[in-house]
Design a protein around this motif. Structure first.
Motif, PDB file in Angstrom:
ATOM      1  N   ILE A 195     -25.727 -26.094  -3.037  1.00  0.00           N
ATOM      2  CA  ILE A 195     -26.102 -24.648  -2.567  1.00  0.00           C
ATOM      3  C   ILE A 195     -25.432 -23.969  -1.306  1.00  0.00           C
ATOM      4  N   GLY A 196     -24.409 -24.448  -0.974  1.00  0.00           N
ATOM      5  CA  GLY A 196     -23.366 -23.961   0.230  1.00  0.00           C
ATOM      6  C   GLY A 196     -22.314 -23.399  -0.820  1.00  0.00           C
ATOM      7  N   PRO A 197     -21.420 -22.515  -0.157  1.00  0.00           N
ATOM      8  CA  PRO A 197     -20.462 -21.868  -0.650  1.00  0.00           C
ATOM      9  C   PRO A 197     -19.187 -22.808  -1.117  1.00  0.00           C
ATOM     10  N   THR A 198     -19.045 -23.796   0.164  1.00  0.00           N
ATOM     11  CA  THR A 198     -18.221 -24.966   0.152  1.00  0.00           C
ATOM     12  C   THR A 198     -18.250 -25.893  -1.153  1.00  0.00           C
ATOM     13  N   ASP A 199     -19.563 -25.998  -1.803  1.00  0.00           N
ATOM     14  CA  ASP A 199     -19.528 -26.700  -2.879  1.00  0.00           C
ATOM     15  C   ASP A 199     -19.094 -26.270  -4.077  1.00  0.00           C
TER      16      ASP A 199
ATOM     17  N   LYS B 135     -22.979 -10.026   6.777  1.00  0.00           N
ATOM     18  CA  LYS B 135     -23.904 -11.307   6.550  1.00  0.00           C
ATOM     19  C   LYS B 135     -23.086 -12.146   6.078  1.00  0.00           C
ATOM     20  N   GLU B 136     -23.627 -13.434   6.122  1.00  0.00           N
ATOM     21  CA  GLU B 136     -22.782 -14.674   5.641  1.00  0.00           C
ATOM     22  C   GLU B 136     -23.332 -14.598   3.925  1.00  0.00           C
ATOM     23  N   ARG B 137     -22.218 -15.264   3.292  1.00  0.00           N
ATOM     24  CA  ARG B 137     -22.509 -15.501   1.777  1.00  0.00           C
ATOM     25  C   ARG B 137     -23.895 -16.309   1.841  1.00  0.00           C
ATOM     26  N   GLU B 138     -24.766 -15.959   0.759  1.00  0.00           N
ATOM     27  CA  GLU B 138     -25.890 -16.771   0.728  1.00  0.00           C
ATOM     28  C   GLU B 138     -25.941 -16.981  -1.041  1.00  0.00           C
ATOM     29  N   PHE B 139     -26.550 -18.167  -1.012  1.00  0.00           N
ATOM     30  CA  PHE B 139     -26.848 -18.959  -2.219  1.00  0.00           C
ATOM     31  C   PHE B 139     -27.939 -18.283  -3.048  1.00  0.00           C
ATOM     32  N   VAL B 140     -27.852 -17.888  -4.182  1.00  0.00           N
ATOM     33  CA  VAL B 140     -28.950 -16.971  -5.054  1.00  0.00           C
ATOM     34  C   VAL B 140     -29.563 -17.939  -5.980  1.00  0.00           C
TER      35      VAL B 140
ATOM     36  N   TYR C 202     -21.357 -12.613  -6.176  1.00  0.00           N
ATOM     37  CA  TYR C 202     -20.248 -13.619  -6.878  1.00  0.00           C
ATOM     38  C   TYR C 202     -20.944 -14.625  -7.717  1.00  0.00           C
ATOM     39  N   CYS C 203     -19.816 -14.860  -8.794  1.00  0.00           N
ATOM     40  CA  CYS C 203     -20.323 -16.115  -9.383  1.00  0.00           C
ATOM     41  C   CYS C 203     -19.480 -17.355  -9.230  1.00  0.00           C
ATOM     42  N   ALA C 204     -19.651 -18.548  -9.208  1.00  0.00           N
ATOM     43  CA  ALA C 204     -19.025 -19.627  -8.909  1.00  0.00           C
ATOM     44  C   ALA C 204     -19.266 -20.972  -9.751  1.00  0.00           C
ATOM     45  N   ALA C 205     -18.286 -21.660  -9.807  1.00  0.00           N
ATOM     46  CA  ALA C 205     -18.177 -22.743 -10.546  1.00  0.00           C
ATOM     47  C   ALA C 205     -18.159 -24.135  -9.787  1.00  0.00           C
ATOM     48  N   ASN C 206     -18.443 -25.267 -10.185  1.00  0.00           N
ATOM     49  CA  ASN C 206     -18.409 -26.480  -9.909  1.00  0.00           C
ATOM     50  C   ASN C 206     -18.156 -27.678 -10.869  1.00  0.00           C
ATOM     51  N   LYS C 207     -17.309 -28.276 -11.081  1.00  0.00           N
ATOM     52  CA  LYS C 207     -17.489 -29.422 -12.170  1.00  0.00           C
ATOM     53  C   LYS C 207     -18.206 -30.369 -11.607  1.00  0.00           C
ATOM     54  N   PHE C 208     -19.271 -30.750 -12.899  1.00  0.00           N
ATOM     55  CA  PHE C 208     -20.418 -31.582 -12.663  1.00  0.00           C
ATOM     56  C   PHE C 208     -21.204 -31.582 -11.560  1.00  0.00           C
TER      57      PHE C 208
ATOM     58  N   MET D 250     -22.910 -23.693 -12.682  1.00  0.00           N
ATOM     59  CA  MET D 250     -22.332 -22.382 -12.461  1.00  0.00           C
ATOM     60  C   MET D 250     -23.534 -21.719 -11.402  1.00  0.00           C
ATOM     61  N   SER D 251     -23.042 -21.019 -10.630  1.00  0.00           N
ATOM     62  CA  SER D 251     -23.917 -20.498  -9.623  1.00  0.00           C
ATOM     63  C   SER D 251     -23.784 -18.756  -9.288  1.00  0.00           C
ATOM     64  N   TRP D 252     -24.842 -18.316  -8.758  1.00  0.00           N
ATOM     65  CA  TRP D 252     -24.496 -16.791  -8.103  1.00  0.00           C
ATOM     66  C   TRP D 252     -24.639 -16.989  -6.574  1.00  0.00           C
ATOM     67  N   PHE D 253     -23.900 -16.208  -5.917  1.00  0.00           N
ATOM     68  CA  PHE D 253     -24.035 -16.318  -4.484  1.00  0.00           C
ATOM     69  C   PHE D 253     -24.119 -14.499  -4.402  1.00  0.00           C
TER      70      PHE D 253
END
Length: 124
Positions: free
Chosen positions: A106-110, A42-47, A94-100, A33-36
């Protein structure tokens, strides 16, 4: 899969906020789980993010020591505790999720699933 972010608001420099991201349709134990954040123009930035099968986190240099991510699997919720806020932290978060997912992501497309965003405004 649904992610619902909340907790944004307006604070003064040096203040604190805690954002929440309630998830459904997935198990937090299987997802990184991540926050951007994205500031106007500006572009979306990894937090920061937390690994799927451990408590390992990897914050961006700009928030290291000030922002802390955590999760409560019983509540299906991920948190972002933000301390010592600065005007440059103003953004939609924004919160985001990636399985495993792991520390390299650290990129939005991840990230495959996203919440709707919550606005944080820090005034000087």
């Amino acid at each position: 899969v649904q992610l619902q972010a909340s907790g944004g608001g307006s604070v003064q420099t040096g203040g604190s906020l805690r954002l929440s991201c309630v998830v459904s349709g997935l198990s937090l134990s299987d997802y990184a789980m991540s926050w951007f954040r994205q500031a106007p123009g500006k572009e979306r930035e990894f937090v920061t993010a937390i690994e799927y099968n451990s408590d390992s986190t990897w914050p961006a240099d700009s928030v290291r020591g000030r922002f802390f991510i955590s999760r409560d699997s019983a509540k299906n919720t991920v948190y972002l505790r933000m301390n010592s806020l600065k005007p440059e932290d103003t953004a939609v978060y924004y919160c985001a999720a990636n399985k495993f997912g792991s520390v390299s992501m650290i990129g939005p497309t991840d990230y495959e699933s996203w919440g709707q965003g919550t606005l944080v405004t820090v005034s000087s």
